[in-house]
Design an enzyme around this catalytic site. Sequence first.
Site, mmCIF file in Angstrom:
data_model
loop_
_atom_site.group_PDB
_atom_site.id
_atom_site.type_symbol
_atom_site.label_atom_id
_atom_site.label_comp_id
_atom_site.label_asym_id
_atom_site.label_seq_id
_atom_site.Cartn_x
_atom_site.Cartn_y
_atom_site.Cartn_z
ATOM 1 N N GLU A 43 -2.671 -2.413 7.816
ATOM 2 C CA GLU A 43 -3.425 -1.726 8.872
ATOM 3 C C GLU A 43 -3.723 -2.668 10.030
ATOM 4 O O GLU A 43 -3.591 -2.284 11.200
ATOM 5 C CB GLU A 43 -4.734 -1.155 8.317
ATOM 6 C CG GLU A 43 -4.519 0.001 7.370
ATOM 7 C CD GLU A 43 -5.784 0.409 6.649
ATOM 8 O OE1 GLU A 43 -6.885 -0.101 6.970
ATOM 9 O OE2 GLU A 43 -5.693 1.270 5.752
ATOM 10 N N VAL A 73 -13.583 -2.215 -1.869
ATOM 11 C CA VAL A 73 -14.383 -2.746 -2.975
ATOM 12 C C VAL A 73 -15.441 -3.732 -2.492
ATOM 13 O O VAL A 73 -16.454 -3.922 -3.154
ATOM 14 C CB VAL A 73 -13.513 -3.397 -4.071
ATOM 15 C CG1 VAL A 73 -12.615 -2.381 -4.734
ATOM 16 C CG2 VAL A 73 -12.719 -4.569 -3.540
ATOM 17 N N GLY A 126 -5.671 15.321 -0.807
ATOM 18 C CA GLY A 126 -4.407 15.965 -0.443
ATOM 19 C C GLY A 126 -3.826 15.471 0.870
ATOM 20 O O GLY A 126 -2.674 15.730 1.169
#
Length: 111
Positions: free
Chosen positions: A100, A35, A66
């Site tokens: 992360e 964002v 997916g």
Amino acid sequence: MQRRSSTAMSLWGQIFRRGKMTQSNCHVFINYRRVDTNKNVAGLLYDHFSRLNLRPFLDSKSMKPGDKLFEKIHAAIRDCKVGIAVFSPNYCNSYFCLHELCMIIECKKKV
């Protein structure tokens, strides 16, 4: 402009000089808060690394619908040589950004 290119190539050589470049899916993992930085800093970094013939990983450009989110991101972090953390005002409010970053550090990648 040539100075910038030679400086970038010099930096590229320093980072990737150890061993041969592997055929991994990712050379540079870009860790960012979408964002705050997706449309500017992170996207520009991705484009610049691509022009240098590196394989950057940016989830918004490297993943397909997916794909399994955690598996794909974890594999990219394991395969990369360098992790780049783009800090922004809301970066530390994101569980995913911090997760992360921890993975990058735990895998002993250059940050």
